[in-house]
Design a protein around this motif. Structure first.
Motif, mmCIF file in Angstrom:
data_model
loop_
_atom_site.group_PDB
_atom_site.id
_atom_site.type_symbol
_atom_site.label_atom_id
_atom_site.label_comp_id
_atom_site.label_asym_id
_atom_site.label_seq_id
_atom_site.Cartn_x
_atom_site.Cartn_y
_atom_site.Cartn_z
ATOM 1 N N LYS A 39 9.294 59.360 -17.026
ATOM 2 C CA LYS A 39 8.812 59.740 -15.803
ATOM 3 C C LYS A 39 7.312 59.416 -15.801
ATOM 4 O O LYS A 39 6.976 58.985 -14.651
ATOM 5 N N GLU A 40 6.886 59.218 -16.816
ATOM 6 C CA GLU A 40 5.227 58.728 -16.771
ATOM 7 C C GLU A 40 5.361 57.532 -16.556
ATOM 8 O O GLU A 40 4.504 56.837 -15.663
ATOM 9 N N ILE A 41 6.192 56.645 -17.020
ATOM 10 C CA ILE A 41 6.368 55.024 -16.669
ATOM 11 C C ILE A 41 6.650 54.936 -15.206
ATOM 12 O O ILE A 41 6.123 54.085 -14.550
ATOM 13 N N LEU A 42 7.581 55.684 -14.666
ATOM 14 C CA LEU A 42 8.027 55.589 -13.327
ATOM 15 C C LEU A 42 6.936 56.010 -12.178
ATOM 16 O O LEU A 42 6.846 55.633 -11.121
ATOM 17 N N SER A 43 5.839 56.667 -12.905
ATOM 18 C CA SER A 43 4.957 56.903 -11.912
ATOM 19 C C SER A 43 4.049 55.681 -11.412
ATOM 20 O O SER A 43 3.371 55.740 -10.400
ATOM 21 N N ALA A 44 4.349 54.546 -12.227
ATOM 22 C CA ALA A 44 3.518 53.253 -11.862
ATOM 23 C C ALA A 44 4.376 52.371 -11.669
ATOM 24 O O ALA A 44 4.065 51.047 -11.265
ATOM 25 N N ASN A 45 5.588 52.321 -11.873
ATOM 26 C CA ASN A 45 6.765 51.385 -11.724
ATOM 27 C C ASN A 45 7.939 51.729 -11.209
ATOM 28 O O ASN A 45 8.179 53.010 -11.045
ATOM 29 N N THR A 46 8.614 50.878 -10.582
ATOM 30 C CA THR A 46 10.026 51.273 -10.043
ATOM 31 C C THR A 46 11.191 51.502 -10.787
ATOM 32 O O THR A 46 12.244 52.169 -10.341
ATOM 33 N N THR A 47 11.095 50.858 -12.006
ATOM 34 C CA THR A 47 12.217 51.187 -12.915
ATOM 35 C C THR A 47 11.570 51.229 -14.305
ATOM 36 O O THR A 47 10.571 50.818 -14.626
ATOM 37 N N ALA A 48 12.200 52.053 -15.182
ATOM 38 C CA ALA A 48 11.912 52.279 -16.757
ATOM 39 C C ALA A 48 13.181 52.438 -17.316
ATOM 40 O O ALA A 48 14.104 53.014 -17.117
ATOM 41 N N PRO A 49 13.033 52.128 -18.800
ATOM 42 C CA PRO A 49 14.139 52.545 -19.750
ATOM 43 C C PRO A 49 14.072 53.995 -20.269
ATOM 44 O O PRO A 49 13.190 54.562 -20.327
ATOM 45 N N ILE A 50 15.245 54.549 -20.432
ATOM 46 C CA ILE A 50 15.270 55.454 -21.271
ATOM 47 C C ILE A 50 16.163 55.225 -22.300
ATOM 48 O O ILE A 50 17.364 54.825 -22.245
ATOM 49 N N SER A 51 15.735 55.448 -23.750
ATOM 50 C CA SER A 51 16.340 55.128 -24.656
ATOM 51 C C SER A 51 16.080 56.012 -25.760
ATOM 52 O O SER A 51 14.928 56.558 -26.017
ATOM 53 N N VAL A 52 17.176 56.652 -26.278
ATOM 54 C CA VAL A 52 17.175 57.696 -27.598
ATOM 55 C C VAL A 52 18.026 57.221 -28.663
ATOM 56 O O VAL A 52 19.202 57.076 -28.402
ATOM 57 N N GLU A 53 17.598 56.939 -29.789
ATOM 58 C CA GLU A 53 18.233 56.381 -30.879
ATOM 59 C C GLU A 53 18.384 57.685 -31.680
ATOM 60 O O GLU A 53 18.000 58.863 -31.956
ATOM 61 N N SER A 54 19.862 57.562 -32.161
ATOM 62 C CA SER A 54 20.688 58.510 -33.067
ATOM 63 C C SER A 54 20.415 60.115 -32.316
ATOM 64 O O SER A 54 20.020 61.115 -33.005
ATOM 65 N N LEU A 55 20.645 60.165 -31.143
ATOM 66 C CA LEU A 55 20.798 61.291 -30.436
ATOM 67 C C LEU A 55 21.706 62.367 -30.885
ATOM 68 O O LEU A 55 21.212 63.418 -31.161
ATOM 69 N N CYS A 56 22.900 62.184 -30.960
ATOM 70 C CA CYS A 56 23.872 63.174 -31.420
ATOM 71 C C CYS A 56 24.162 63.186 -32.926
ATOM 72 O O CYS A 56 24.574 63.892 -33.551
ATOM 73 N N ASP A 57 24.226 61.889 -33.519
ATOM 74 C CA ASP A 57 24.302 61.606 -34.894
ATOM 75 C C ASP A 57 23.644 60.234 -35.409
ATOM 76 O O ASP A 57 22.957 59.621 -34.423
ATOM 77 N N ASP A 58 23.874 59.709 -36.304
ATOM 78 C CA ASP A 58 23.074 58.664 -37.061
ATOM 79 C C ASP A 58 23.579 57.294 -36.475
ATOM 80 O O ASP A 58 22.856 56.440 -36.382
ATOM 81 N N ASP A 59 24.731 57.221 -35.904
ATOM 82 C CA ASP A 59 25.512 56.091 -35.258
ATOM 83 C C ASP A 59 25.270 55.879 -33.827
ATOM 84 O O ASP A 59 25.744 55.123 -33.320
ATOM 85 N N TRP A 60 24.838 57.016 -33.027
ATOM 86 C CA TRP A 60 25.144 56.823 -31.484
ATOM 87 C C TRP A 60 23.606 57.015 -30.820
ATOM 88 O O TRP A 60 22.843 57.700 -31.085
ATOM 89 N N ASP A 61 23.386 55.753 -30.159
ATOM 90 C CA ASP A 61 22.140 55.603 -29.141
ATOM 91 C C ASP A 61 22.698 55.664 -27.928
ATOM 92 O O ASP A 61 23.646 55.268 -27.395
ATOM 93 N N PHE A 62 21.734 56.463 -27.024
ATOM 94 C CA PHE A 62 21.971 56.401 -25.700
ATOM 95 C C PHE A 62 20.764 55.794 -24.865
ATOM 96 O O PHE A 62 19.620 55.751 -25.398
ATOM 97 N N ARG A 63 21.243 54.886 -24.079
ATOM 98 C CA ARG A 63 20.362 53.936 -23.378
ATOM 99 C C ARG A 63 20.592 53.801 -21.814
ATOM 100 O O ARG A 63 22.000 53.471 -21.624
ATOM 101 N N ARG A 64 19.639 53.811 -21.055
ATOM 102 C CA ARG A 64 19.904 53.696 -19.484
ATOM 103 C C ARG A 64 18.621 53.089 -19.000
ATOM 104 O O ARG A 64 17.563 53.272 -19.614
ATOM 105 N N PHE A 65 18.878 52.475 -17.695
ATOM 106 C CA PHE A 65 17.451 52.361 -17.040
ATOM 107 C C PHE A 65 17.488 53.197 -15.820
ATOM 108 O O PHE A 65 18.481 53.789 -15.162
#
Length: 84
Positions: A39-65
């Motif tokens: 949200k902070e990045i989006l205050s100055a840009n039109t797109t921003a990545p959202i990326s969380v490594e090892s969200l639910c377990d050690d093998d699973w990463d969540f990534r979106r724009f």
């Protein structure tokens, strides 16, 4: 926070198998932290990545724009649902 709930739903849909990321305080804290950064990045840009490594377990990463416009739509939809 509306966007955290939105992305928690996306995570649950992607994982399937009856998994609910909302039941994991650690996963929700990671997701919330990254949503706030995005949200902070989006205050100055039109797109921003959202990326969380090892969200639910050690093998699973969540990534979106996320686009500013999409964030606004999610906020408006959630606000409408909250008022019903």
């Amino acid at each position: 926070m509306r966007l955290v709930e939105h992305f928690a739903g996306e995570v649950n849909n992607q994982l399937g198998k009856g998994v609910d990321v909302r039941k994991s305080p650690k996963a929700m804290a990671k997701l919330k932290k990254q949503v706030m950064r995005t949200k902070e990045i989006l205050s100055a840009n039109t797109t921003a990545p959202i990326s969380v490594e090892s969200l639910c377990d050690d093998d699973w990463d969540f990534r979106r724009f996320l686009r500013q416009m999409a964030m606004d739509v999610v906020d408006q939809q959630r606000a409408h649902w909250d008022n019903d």
